[in-house]
Design a protein around this motif. Sequence first.
Motif: not given
Length: 202
Positions: A123-131, A176-178
Amino acid sequence: VKSITTHLSSGINAEYGGMWERTLTIGSAGKTFSVTGWKIGWALGPANLISQLQHVSSCSTFTAPTLLQEAVAGAFEYERGVAQTDEAYFKWLPGKLQQNCQMLADAFSDIGCTPVWPDGGYFMLVDTANMGWDFTELNTGRCYDVDCVKWLTREFKLATIPISVFYGDQNRHLAAKYIRVCCAKSDETIEKACQIIRSLKK
């Protein structure tokens, strides 16, 4: 007692000085051989810990899936014979998972997300905050990541996993943003996922 799974784990290791005596290494066929749903496992450790684990197991396991146990034993026997060759599953799998993670990481990076590279596992986490995705108008009362993964699944057929559900109420905001993505997929699925991810670019 510290337990770890054996699938591509780089965590606590029973080889460290003084750790063998206090470590149970627990493995899962479902994780190790990518056969989700096979509830077959094993444990390695010193006799005094294994004997206690046997007591727990005898009180909690009511069915022995004999055919699955036989299949897992056969897989290990086969692997022992090809362990130092290119046919070895345990040689192929980490490289394949790393390749898949890299493809997904590149796709998410291309659209402005920040992948969190895993030290092991699939599994890999992804930070979506910049979207800049905003789900407040949905007024669901759910954490951002839960609304995000539901949106990605519903609108784009991209299945991901929210992270906040693994946190208690007080710390849920930390994740929250991951979102979490699975790298243990077929080439076709990974390639399709990368196409979908790149289509999300602003």
